[in-house]
Write a protein that holds these residues in place. Structure first.
Motif: not given
Length: 251
Positions: A77-81, A16-20, A199-211
Motif C-alpha cells: 500500500c506504499a502508493m495508496q496514501d 512531503e513528509l506529512a501532507p496531512t 542473506t543480510l537483510i538491510e533495514q532502512a527508513v522509506g517513504c513513497p516515491r514522488g517525495r
C-alpha cells in the motif's frame, strides 16, 4: 528518548513528509526485533517506535502509528496514501514504489529445520524436494524467490504463521530472521537453526516515491541517528541482542 541534535527541514520538506500534518508511520509488528507490542496494554516499543517519535519531535508533528502484521502488506500500500514513512528491508521490487534511506541495521536471514532433518548447512536447502516456508512478501521471501533454483517456496500470510504451521504441514524448513527463529526453536523444542545466513537483510527508513525531499531528510536523519548512537541505544532499550549497525554513509 529524543536525540535533540539539529536537523533542519523546510516547509516543503515537512509537507512531503506529512501532507496531512500528521506523520503516519507504518510499523511491521511481524518483526519483533524492530517493534514490540505489549499484548495486555497495547503499548508499542522498540527502535522503530523511538525513531518515529524522534522524527516527529524534530519536525514538531504528531505521530500516528499504522500497524501491520507483515512487511509485504506495508509495501503493497506504499502508493495508496496510507502511510508517510515505513521501516522496511531494502529490496529492488519494493523500490519500485519506495524511496529508501541507507540501512540503519543489518539482520541475518537464515533457516530453522526439524531436529530430525538431514539439512545441515545453508547450501543444503536449494535441492529438489525441499519445501521452504516463508511469510509472504517478506524480505527473505523476495530474496529467495530470486535465488532458489530447485527448492520450492511455500508462502503463508505472515512470518509467525509460517513458523507455527510449517512442521505440521510436513515441511522441513522455514526461512526467517535469525533471532525470532532462535526463540521459536528454543521455546517449541524439536527444532534447530542453521549456522550462517543466506542473506543480510538491510533495514532502512522509506517513504513513497514522488517525495524526494522527504527521502533526502530521512537519509540525513538515519546518518545522524547512527553517528549519535541513538539507534544502537534504541536496540539496547528494547532488550535486543547486539546487531550490526553499518557506519553512517554505508550503503
Amino acid at each position: 528518548m529524543k536525540d535533540s541534535s539539529k536537523l533542519d527541514a523546510d516547509r516543503q520538506t515537512i509537507a512531503e513528509l506529512a501532507p496531512t500534518k500528521v506523520l503516519r508511520v507504518a510499523l511491521n509488528l511481524g518483526n519483533p526485533i524492530l517493534v514490540q507490542k505489549d499484548p495486555a496494554s497495547g503499548q508499542l516499543a522498540g527502535v522503530t517506535v523511538d525513531m518515529s517519535r524522534d522524527i516527529g519531535n524534530r519536525l514538531g508533528l504528531p505521530v500516528e502509528f499504522k500497524e501491520f502484521d507483515s512487511a509485504g502488506k506495508v509495501s503493497q500500500c506504499a502508493m495508496q496514501d496510507v502511510w508517510d514513512i515505513a521501516f522496511l528491508a531494502i529490496d529492488p521490487k519494493r523500490a519500485i514504489d519506495i524511496l529508501y534511506s541507507e540501512p540503519y541495521v543489518h539482520i541475518e536471514g537464515t533457516y530453522v529445520v526439524t531436529q530430525a532433518s538431514t539439512l545441515r548447512n545453508q547450501e543444503d536447502i536449494d535441492k529438489p524436494g525441499v519445501k521452504v516456508a516463508v511469510g509472504e512478501g517478506t524480505a527473505y521471501d523476495l530474496f529467495l524467490s530470486r535465488h532458489l533454483q530447485h527448492a520450492e517456496i511455500v508462502r503463508f500470510e505472515t512470518s509467525e504463521a509460517s513458523l507455527q504451521q510449517f512442521s505440521g504441514q510436513g515441511l522441513e524448513v522455514a526461512a526467517g530472521i535469525r533471532q525470532p527463529l532462535e526463540h521459536f526453536a528454543r521455546d517449541e523444542g524439536g527444532f534447530r537453526v542453521l549456522e550462517g545466513y543466506f542473506t543480510l537483510i538491510e533495514q532502512a527508513v522509506g517513504c513513497p516515491r514522488g517525495r524526494p525531499l522527504a527521502a533526502a531528510f530521512l537519509s540525513r536523519y538515519v546518518q545522524q541517528a547512527k553517528q549519535s548512537g541513538f539507534i544502537a541505544d534504541g536496540f539496547r532499550r528494547s532488550g535486543q541482542p547486539p546487531l550490526f549497525i553499518p557506519p553512517a554513509g554505508a550503503a
